[in-house]
Design an enzyme around this catalytic site. Structure first.
Site, PDB file in Angstrom:
ATOM      1  N   THR A 160       0.910  -0.958   0.193  1.00 14.46           N
ATOM      2  CA  THR A 160      -0.405  -0.326  -0.024  1.00 14.46           C
ATOM      3  C   THR A 160       0.951   1.229  -0.356  1.00 14.46           C
ATOM      4  OG1 THR A 160      -1.495  -1.195   0.999  1.00 14.46           O
ATOM      5  CG2 THR A 160      -1.912   1.233   0.836  1.00 14.46           C
ATOM      6  N   GLN A 161       0.771   2.056  -1.091  1.00  9.47           N
ATOM      7  CA  GLN A 161       1.713   3.073  -0.660  1.00  9.47           C
ATOM      8  C   GLN A 161       0.795   4.107  -1.044  1.00  9.47           C
ATOM      9  OE1 GLN A 161       5.123   3.175  -0.432  1.00  9.47           O
ATOM     10  NE2 GLN A 161       4.991   1.015  -1.431  1.00  9.47           N
TER      11      GLN A 161
END
Lengths: 205, 265, 242
Positions: free
Chosen positions: B34-35
């Site tokens: 998850t960025q």
């Protein structure tokens, strides 16, 4: 450490006392971690107005000459020495003229107004924003340390000799916690009719 | 000799074992976690009062600037004396919802004391969530949320915060996101200090929260008019108010606004 | 996510992807200090917790009494600080369990903390750590650590956001640096002497009011933990909240 204002190292501090002001600087000139000279004074005077310049050494020298030139012209035109308050405005406008390609210095003005006898100090950022303080101003690579020392040691209304002790202790202990300041120190105690300059014995590391 | 020309000049399998194709076929990018958040919920705001805690969050799920979902519940009761409010990524929030359901199931299963001495307390829920959040950040795979745990423990109000970095703190009033800038100063006018808590009634606390939700709706572009509010009261227990609306707005000034857009003055 | 990176100063327009990565650290401000006296030691810390320009909490203690007369504080990224405190407290618990409740000496605690920190050498705990207590002779002792476990014993040390403001003051007022006997013309240093608890508390309060005045991440409250042979005592003083 390609930040121009911390290549050469060095500090300036000024304080207000009872009918007196003090201004002091260290004597180091370095090239990053290498010490180059231990006699690089950062305090200049134009008549009875004193100017301390910390920061990039080439700009320190250049600016000190610029102000010699400008205050000489002022004297020719006005037939009197410039006062600290007036000089402060001169420093500010000179620096702001170079707003988008500034001199990398932290100037400090100190002096006693020859007409009113009022002690006066002021500091600036590198583009000429004036900091007119009633107690003390600091500048240079050990400014954090100087703030800590001045904020805790300073009290208003000090006599010249007590002011000398206070500013000296503030400077000495501040530069001892900065790797690129120190290597000697000079202190000026300025009263209405006398200026005393002293060199301090300091750590040499 | 191996007559397949594709094998010529390559290390022989006999000597080196099978060539590990995964190396050649590896993605040019590093492994990605998850960025960034996708569908998001905005601020959660909360405060203590003499007899408990209040927490509120609106019902909007934003997809960037698109108001994508407008019936998202972001307050989760855990047991009888805890409410968890979650802002940030909605899918991560739903994962946390699953984790919270799971610890409740685990705690209740085959446990005759689950409603009394072994009931989940707010500090247990908070400790669990803060460990989840810190462990996920330490794996460089964070849950993109800021969470407030509110409740009553040993007769006293409990309020704590944890976010995607695992940073935790507690205070008599707490808010996430925009709420920390817009609502918290209003809440601190009521409870600036732990000593103000016992001087604050449920009425004045609720009024401050409602007023803050109005201010957030005025100025937070990712907020909605519809919101939920939960109270955990020492005597009344859990009070969950859903489908509330921001009321008593003053939009009279709006017609006089000039200069933000392209309208002619 | 390739995009153009150029400015008026570059000769050529470069086309490189801008990499965006999750940053696992933040700075939660605050400052701490430790001072050792003859038969006592203190750790003091402000109680403000911040991120950027927001005050998260005005009372979030970060100096802890870990038992065995050991004071502990890890200042910097507060999530790592809290994790380190918990790991040390856990380590202490296991030490008691494994060694029949033997008291952990401060220097062994220090060595243990070095290993906790160095164990994460390549993903460090972003904290400046200070511990304090009494040494094996009953004398006050303070140890301080960098983020990856280098440590030393000292009489006094400051850490965190206001360290550079406080540290020279401590050199001057605790170790009497740059002070000479009057009349000796700088030939005879002022002799080192231990400070009393009351003197230390006065200095600590001065140090923190100065740091509060000049640093935006320092303020709200000052909590001082004092370790003596009789145990640990806590004092709290309010600081400016602006």
């Amino acid at each position: 450490m390609s930040d121009p204002s911390s290549i050469n190292g060095g500090v300036v501090v000024a304080m207000v006392g009872k009918d007196c002001v003090a201004i002091a600087c260290d004597l180091r000139l370095g090239s990053q971690s290498l010490g180059v000279a231990n006699n690089f004074e950062k305090i200049f005077h134009y008549g009875h107005v004193f100017l301390g310049l910390s920061g990039l050494a080439t700009d320190v020298t250049t600016l000190s000459e610029v102000f010699r030139y400008k205050t000489n012209l002022y004297k020719l035109k006005e037939e009197r020495h410039i006062e600290p308050e007036t000089f402060t405005q001169l420093v500010s406008s000179t620096l702001y003229e170079k707003r988008f390609g500034p001199y990398f210095t932290g100037p400090v003005v100190a002096g006693i107004n020859s007409k009113t006898g009022k002690p006066y100090i002021a500091g600036f950022d590198l583009i000429g924003c004036i900091d007119e303080a009633k107690d003390f101003v600091v500048s240079g690579t050990a400014s954090d340390q100087l703030f800590g020392m001045c904020e805790s040691l300073y009290e208003p209304g000090l006599e010249p000799e007590d002011l000398f002790e206070t500013i000296s202790q503030a400077l000495l202990n501040a530069v001892d916690r900065d790797a690129i300041s120190g290597w000697g120190a000079a202190v000026y105690i300025i009263t209405k009719d006398k200026v005393v300059k002293r060199y301090l014995k300091t750590r040499q590391d | 000799m191996n007559h397949d020309p594709f094998q010529w000049g390559r290390p022989s399998d006999a000597h080196y074992g099978n060539y590990n194709k995964k190396i050649a076929e590896a993605s040019p990018y590093p492994k990605m976690n998850t960025q960034q958040p996708i569908v998001t919920g905005t601020s959660v705001i909360s405060m203590k009062y003499d007899n408990g805690v209040i927490i509120a969050a609106d019902n909007l799920g934003s997809y960037g600037s698109l108001l994508r979902f407008n019936d998202i519940e972001r307050l989760f009761p855990v047991g009888k004396n805890t409410v968890v409010g979650i802002s940030g990524d909605i899918s991560d929030m739903q994962h946390l919802e699953y984790l919270l359901e799971d610890i409740q199931t685990e705690n209740n299963y085959d446990n005759q004391y689950a409603n009394e001495e072994e009931a989940l307390k707010p500090s247990y829920v908070f400790e669990y969530l803060s460990n989840v959040m810190y462990n996920r950040r330490s794996k460089m795979n964070p849950l993109w949320n800021a969470i407030i745990v509110a409740g009553i423990e040993d007769g006293k109000p409990f309020l704590s915060y944890v976010n995607l970095l695992g940073v935790t703190y507690s205070s008599p009033s707490l808010a996430t996101g925009f709420g920390a800038h817009l609502a918290l100063p209003l809440l601190r006018k009521v409870v600036d200090d732990e000593s103000d808590v016992e001087k604050t009634s449920i009425e004045s606390a609720k009024a401050a929260i409602i007023e803050s939700m109005k201010v957030l709706f005025y100025r937070d572009a990712r907020s909605s008019r519809k919101y939920s509010l939960a109270i955990v009261d020492k005597d009344e227990g859990l009070i969950f108010e859903k489908g509330l609306q921001v009321e008593n707005m003053a939009w009279g000034f709006a017609k006089d606004i000039r200069g933000y857009g392209t309208q002619k003055v | 996510m390739a995009s153009t990176v150029a400015s008026e100063y570059s000769n050529e327009v470069k086309n490189v992807p801008i990499e965006h990565q999750f940053n696992p650290y933040s700075d939660n401000g605050g400052t701490i200090l430790g001072i050792a006296g003859e038969d006592f030691a203190v750790i003091a810390g402000d109680t403000r917790n911040t991120t950027d320009y927001s005050i998260n909490s005005r009372y979030q203690p970060k100096v802890f009494d870990c038992g065995d007369n050991i004071l502990f504080s890890a200042n910097g990224f507060s999530a790592d600080g809290d994790a380190l405190v918990k790991r040390f407290q856990n380590s202490l618990k296991w030490y008691h369990f494994d060694h029949n409740d033997k008291k952990l000496s401060l220097k062994s605690a220090a060595r243990n903390i070095q290993h906790l920190l160095y164990g994460k050498r390549f993903f460090p705990y972003y904290v400046h750590t200070i511990i304090a207590g009494l040494d094996e002779e009953g004398k006050g002792a303070v140890f301080s650590f960098d983020p990856v476990g280098s440590y030393e014993r000292s009489q006094c040390i400051a850490g965190g956001a206001g360290a550079s403001i406080i540290m020279p003051f401590l050199d001057n007022q605790v170790d009497f640096k740059n002070q000479y006997v009057p009349g000796s013309h700088g030939t005879e240093r002022r002799k080192a002497q231990y400070l009393t608890v009351d003197e230390v508390i006065k200095l600590v309060r001065d140090a923190f009011t100065s740091a509060t005045e000049r640093h935006i991440h320092v303020g709200d409250g000052l909590e001082i933990l004092i370790a003596t042979k009789d145990g640990v005592r806590t004092e709290y003083f309010p600081l400016k909240r602006d």
